[in-house]
Design a protein around this motif. Structure first.
Motif, PDB file in Angstrom:
ATOM      1  N   ALA A 121      55.001  63.620  72.171  1.00 32.41           N
ATOM      2  CA  ALA A 121      54.110  63.413  73.320  1.00 32.41           C
ATOM      3  C   ALA A 121      53.613  64.738  73.877  1.00 32.41           C
ATOM      4  O   ALA A 121      52.448  64.858  74.280  1.00 32.41           O
ATOM      5  CB  ALA A 121      54.840  62.621  74.404  1.00 32.41           C
ATOM      6  N   ALA A 122      54.488  65.747  73.895  1.00 36.66           N
ATOM      7  CA  ALA A 122      54.085  67.062  74.397  1.00 36.66           C
ATOM      8  C   ALA A 122      53.003  67.680  73.519  1.00 36.66           C
ATOM      9  O   ALA A 122      52.017  68.235  74.022  1.00 36.66           O
ATOM     10  CB  ALA A 122      55.302  67.984  74.471  1.00 36.66           C
ATOM     11  N   TYR A 123      53.183  67.587  72.203  1.00 39.90           N
ATOM     12  CA  TYR A 123      52.173  68.122  71.288  1.00 39.90           C
ATOM     13  C   TYR A 123      50.856  67.360  71.425  1.00 39.90           C
ATOM     14  O   TYR A 123      49.766  67.950  71.396  1.00 39.90           O
ATOM     15  CB  TYR A 123      52.672  68.043  69.847  1.00 39.90           C
ATOM     16  CG  TYR A 123      53.528  69.213  69.433  1.00 39.90           C
ATOM     17  CD1 TYR A 123      52.999  70.501  69.361  1.00 39.90           C
ATOM     18  CD2 TYR A 123      54.868  69.045  69.119  1.00 39.90           C
ATOM     19  CE1 TYR A 123      53.778  71.584  68.988  1.00 39.90           C
ATOM     20  CE2 TYR A 123      55.669  70.123  68.756  1.00 39.90           C
ATOM     21  CZ  TYR A 123      55.116  71.389  68.689  1.00 39.90           C
ATOM     22  OH  TYR A 123      55.899  72.459  68.328  1.00 39.90           O
ATOM     23  N   GLU A 124      50.938  66.039  71.581  1.00 42.96           N
ATOM     24  CA  GLU A 124      49.730  65.230  71.735  1.00 42.96           C
ATOM     25  C   GLU A 124      48.994  65.593  73.027  1.00 42.96           C
ATOM     26  O   GLU A 124      47.763  65.702  73.044  1.00 42.96           O
ATOM     27  CB  GLU A 124      50.095  63.750  71.732  1.00 42.96           C
ATOM     28  CG  GLU A 124      48.893  62.820  71.799  1.00 42.96           C
ATOM     29  CD  GLU A 124      49.293  61.357  71.722  1.00 42.96           C
ATOM     30  OE1 GLU A 124      48.416  60.506  71.960  1.00 42.96           O
ATOM     31  OE2 GLU A 124      50.473  61.073  71.439  1.00 42.96           O
ATOM     32  N   ASN A 125      49.747  65.789  74.099  1.00 45.48           N
ATOM     33  CA  ASN A 125      49.138  66.161  75.372  1.00 45.48           C
ATOM     34  C   ASN A 125      48.499  67.542  75.295  1.00 45.48           C
ATOM     35  O   ASN A 125      47.407  67.772  75.835  1.00 45.48           O
ATOM     36  CB  ASN A 125      50.186  66.145  76.480  1.00 45.48           C
ATOM     37  CG  ASN A 125      49.581  66.356  77.853  1.00 45.48           C
ATOM     38  OD1 ASN A 125      48.749  65.577  78.297  1.00 45.48           O
ATOM     39  ND2 ASN A 125      49.983  67.425  78.521  1.00 45.48           N
ATOM     40  N   LEU A 126      49.153  68.478  74.602  1.00 42.86           N
ATOM     41  CA  LEU A 126      48.595  69.815  74.439  1.00 42.86           C
ATOM     42  C   LEU A 126      47.307  69.774  73.634  1.00 42.86           C
ATOM     43  O   LEU A 126      46.318  70.444  73.978  1.00 42.86           O
ATOM     44  CB  LEU A 126      49.623  70.724  73.751  1.00 42.86           C
ATOM     45  CG  LEU A 126      49.177  72.169  73.486  1.00 42.86           C
ATOM     46  CD1 LEU A 126      48.847  72.876  74.793  1.00 42.86           C
ATOM     47  CD2 LEU A 126      50.265  72.922  72.720  1.00 42.86           C
ATOM     48  N   ALA A 127      47.303  68.962  72.574  1.00 44.36           N
ATOM     49  CA  ALA A 127      46.102  68.829  71.759  1.00 44.36           C
ATOM     50  C   ALA A 127      44.953  68.228  72.576  1.00 44.36           C
ATOM     51  O   ALA A 127      43.803  68.668  72.480  1.00 44.36           O
ATOM     52  CB  ALA A 127      46.387  67.967  70.535  1.00 44.36           C
ATOM     53  N   GLY A 128      45.280  67.225  73.398  1.00 45.94           N
ATOM     54  CA  GLY A 128      44.255  66.617  74.249  1.00 45.94           C
ATOM     55  C   GLY A 128      43.709  67.586  75.276  1.00 45.94           C
ATOM     56  O   GLY A 128      42.505  67.625  75.534  1.00 45.94           O
ATOM     57  N   GLU A 166      31.337  65.189  69.238  1.00 41.66           N
ATOM     58  CA  GLU A 166      32.156  65.536  68.068  1.00 41.66           C
ATOM     59  C   GLU A 166      33.488  66.133  68.495  1.00 41.66           C
ATOM     60  O   GLU A 166      34.542  65.806  67.930  1.00 41.66           O
ATOM     61  CB  GLU A 166      31.395  66.519  67.187  1.00 41.66           C
ATOM     62  CG  GLU A 166      32.124  66.892  65.911  1.00 41.66           C
ATOM     63  CD  GLU A 166      31.310  67.813  65.029  1.00 41.66           C
ATOM     64  OE1 GLU A 166      31.889  68.419  64.118  1.00 41.66           O
ATOM     65  OE2 GLU A 166      30.088  67.935  65.257  1.00 41.66           O
ATOM     66  N   ILE A 167      33.470  67.017  69.495  1.00 41.86           N
ATOM     67  CA  ILE A 167      34.713  67.625  69.975  1.00 41.86           C
ATOM     68  C   ILE A 167      35.653  66.563  70.531  1.00 41.86           C
ATOM     69  O   ILE A 167      36.860  66.582  70.277  1.00 41.86           O
ATOM     70  CB  ILE A 167      34.410  68.679  71.057  1.00 41.86           C
ATOM     71  CG1 ILE A 167      33.710  69.895  70.439  1.00 41.86           C
ATOM     72  CG2 ILE A 167      35.695  69.122  71.756  1.00 41.86           C
ATOM     73  CD1 ILE A 167      33.214  70.899  71.468  1.00 41.86           C
ATOM     74  N   LEU A 168      35.102  65.612  71.281  1.00 40.14           N
ATOM     75  CA  LEU A 168      35.918  64.564  71.896  1.00 40.14           C
ATOM     76  C   LEU A 168      36.283  63.446  70.923  1.00 40.14           C
ATOM     77  O   LEU A 168      37.025  62.533  71.287  1.00 40.14           O
ATOM     78  CB  LEU A 168      35.170  63.971  73.097  1.00 40.14           C
ATOM     79  CG  LEU A 168      34.917  64.935  74.258  1.00 40.14           C
ATOM     80  CD1 LEU A 168      34.096  64.249  75.346  1.00 40.14           C
ATOM     81  CD2 LEU A 168      36.223  65.456  74.834  1.00 40.14           C
ATOM     82  N   ARG A 169      35.737  63.502  69.715  1.00 47.05           N
ATOM     83  CA  ARG A 169      36.042  62.531  68.660  1.00 47.05           C
ATOM     84  C   ARG A 169      35.700  61.107  69.080  1.00 47.05           C
ATOM     85  O   ARG A 169      36.504  60.171  68.897  1.00 47.05           O
ATOM     86  CB  ARG A 169      37.519  62.634  68.253  1.00 47.05           C
ATOM     87  CG  ARG A 169      37.906  64.011  67.718  1.00 47.05           C
ATOM     88  CD  ARG A 169      39.394  64.113  67.468  1.00 47.05           C
ATOM     89  NE  ARG A 169      39.777  65.474  67.089  1.00 47.05           N
ATOM     90  CZ  ARG A 169      41.025  65.883  66.934  1.00 47.05           C
ATOM     91  NH1 ARG A 169      42.017  65.032  67.143  1.00 47.05           N
ATOM     92  NH2 ARG A 169      41.291  67.123  66.599  1.00 47.05           N
ATOM     93  N   VAL A 170      34.528  60.951  69.670  1.00 43.79           N
ATOM     94  CA  VAL A 170      34.054  59.617  70.026  1.00 43.79           C
ATOM     95  C   VAL A 170      32.877  59.269  69.123  1.00 43.79           C
ATOM     96  O   VAL A 170      32.124  60.136  68.684  1.00 43.79           O
ATOM     97  CB  VAL A 170      33.653  59.538  71.517  1.00 43.79           C
ATOM     98  CG1 VAL A 170      34.879  59.731  72.392  1.00 43.79           C
ATOM     99  CG2 VAL A 170      32.582  60.548  71.883  1.00 43.79           C
ATOM    100  N   ASP A 171      32.723  57.978  68.863  1.00 43.87           N
ATOM    101  CA  ASP A 171      31.687  57.524  67.941  1.00 43.87           C
ATOM    102  C   ASP A 171      30.355  57.259  68.630  1.00 43.87           C
ATOM    103  O   ASP A 171      29.314  57.196  67.967  1.00 43.87           O
ATOM    104  CB  ASP A 171      32.160  56.250  67.235  1.00 43.87           C
ATOM    105  CG  ASP A 171      33.442  56.489  66.451  1.00 43.87           C
ATOM    106  OD1 ASP A 171      33.470  57.431  65.646  1.00 43.87           O
ATOM    107  OD2 ASP A 171      34.418  55.747  66.662  1.00 43.87           O
ATOM    108  N   THR A 202      45.025  59.000  82.304  1.00 45.40           N
ATOM    109  CA  THR A 202      43.607  59.327  82.532  1.00 45.40           C
ATOM    110  C   THR A 202      43.418  60.707  83.163  1.00 45.40           C
ATOM    111  O   THR A 202      42.297  61.043  83.553  1.00 45.40           O
ATOM    112  CB  THR A 202      42.960  58.268  83.438  1.00 45.40           C
ATOM    113  OG1 THR A 202      43.648  58.230  84.702  1.00 45.40           O
ATOM    114  CG2 THR A 202      43.011  56.889  82.797  1.00 45.40           C
ATOM    115  N   ASP A 203      44.465  61.513  83.271  1.00 42.71           N
ATOM    116  CA  ASP A 203      44.355  62.805  83.967  1.00 42.71           C
ATOM    117  C   ASP A 203      43.303  63.711  83.339  1.00 42.71           C
ATOM    118  O   ASP A 203      42.486  64.319  84.043  1.00 42.71           O
ATOM    119  CB  ASP A 203      45.712  63.515  83.970  1.00 42.71           C
ATOM    120  CG  ASP A 203      46.724  62.820  84.870  1.00 42.71           C
ATOM    121  OD1 ASP A 203      46.313  61.905  85.606  1.00 42.71           O
ATOM    122  OD2 ASP A 203      47.903  63.181  84.821  1.00 42.71           O
ATOM    123  N   LEU A 204      43.317  63.827  82.010  1.00 43.62           N
ATOM    124  CA  LEU A 204      42.387  64.728  81.337  1.00 43.62           C
ATOM    125  C   LEU A 204      40.946  64.244  81.475  1.00 43.62           C
ATOM    126  O   LEU A 204      40.033  65.044  81.701  1.00 43.62           O
ATOM    127  CB  LEU A 204      42.764  64.873  79.863  1.00 43.62           C
ATOM    128  CG  LEU A 204      44.066  65.631  79.576  1.00 43.62           C
ATOM    129  CD1 LEU A 204      44.389  65.606  78.088  1.00 43.62           C
ATOM    130  CD2 LEU A 204      43.961  67.073  80.071  1.00 43.62           C
TER     131      LEU A 204
END
Length: 236
Positions: free
Chosen positions: A73-80, A110-115, A217-219
């Protein structure tokens, strides 16, 4: 036990005697030794030490599993966080509003990885106005009240700044020809300043699990705050 009657002889026995911690640190070996000891004692004897060890092992496994989840979870949050920071920096680059919108629809998406990405603004100006069309297909101009209705879906519930949900759009108004495959979305309600109607930034994803109500939803709230300030500058 002498080396003459020992079942373990030679280098292996010497290794075990010199480094017994190798066995203590090997769970499979320790389980085998405990099982052998229970056989020797017989079925009518309860080995409290063995039971205690099993319970401690179970607790250790649970702690290790929790530790792995926390690290992941920490790595995922850092990546986000890094992803949002990159998108914010890219959003601040353009010097013209047209470039800002084009950048939003391409590099930032593209950066946010949304379609799919759409900026929705409430205005008395019709969406088919030539001035609105010239700003590209990322911008959608709608009638006053549309955003609140879209976010609440007609229900009497508070409008949150960030709404995450799984969807299957029943019209192509927001996503155009991409509406057929959008399965989740993030809606960021925008406060564009005193005297101005609200706006909304919509991220659409083909993955139904990319945006879910259970996610934090913080980010995205931070991104919405930066985006609001950027839009106020363009609208001033």
């Amino acid at each position: 036990m002498t080396s003459e009657n020992a079942a373990i002889t030679g280098d292996l026995r010497t290794k075990i005697i010199s480094e017994p911690e190798l066995i203590l640190e090997d769970r499979d070996l320790m389980r085998a030794l405990i099982a052998a000891n229970e056989k020797v004692m017989g079925g009518n004897i309860v080995d409290l030490r063995g039971i205690a060890m099993e319970r401690l092992e179970s607790r250790l496994e649970r702690l290790e599993e929790t530790h792995r989840h926390v690290i992941a979870a920490a790595y995922e949050n850092l990546a986000g966080t890094n992803m949002i920071h990159r998108a914010v920096l890219k959003m601040l680059d353009p010097a013209e509003f047209e470039e800002f919108l084009a950048n939003l629809n391409n590099e930032i998406a593209e950066i946010l990885r949304v379609d799919a990405l759409r900026l929705v603004l409430e205005s008395a100006v019709a969406n088919d106005d030539p001035a609105a069309r010239d700003l590209g297909d990322v911008l959608l101009v709608v009638e006053p009240g549309f955003i609140g209705e879209y976010l609440t879906q007609g229900r009497n519930v508070p409008v949150r700044q960030v709404t995450l949900r799984q969807v299957q759009p029943d019209s192509d108004l927001i996503y155009g020809d991409r509406a057929d495959w959008v399965r989740s979305e993030a809606c960021l309600k925008l406060d564009l300043g005193p005297g101005r109607l609200p706006g909304m930034l919509v991220f659409g994803a083909e993955d139904p699990h990319q945006f879910k109500p259970s996610q934090g939803t913080d980010l995205l709230t931070f991104f919405a705050g930066v985006f609001e300030r950027a839009m106020r500058r363009w609208l001033s």
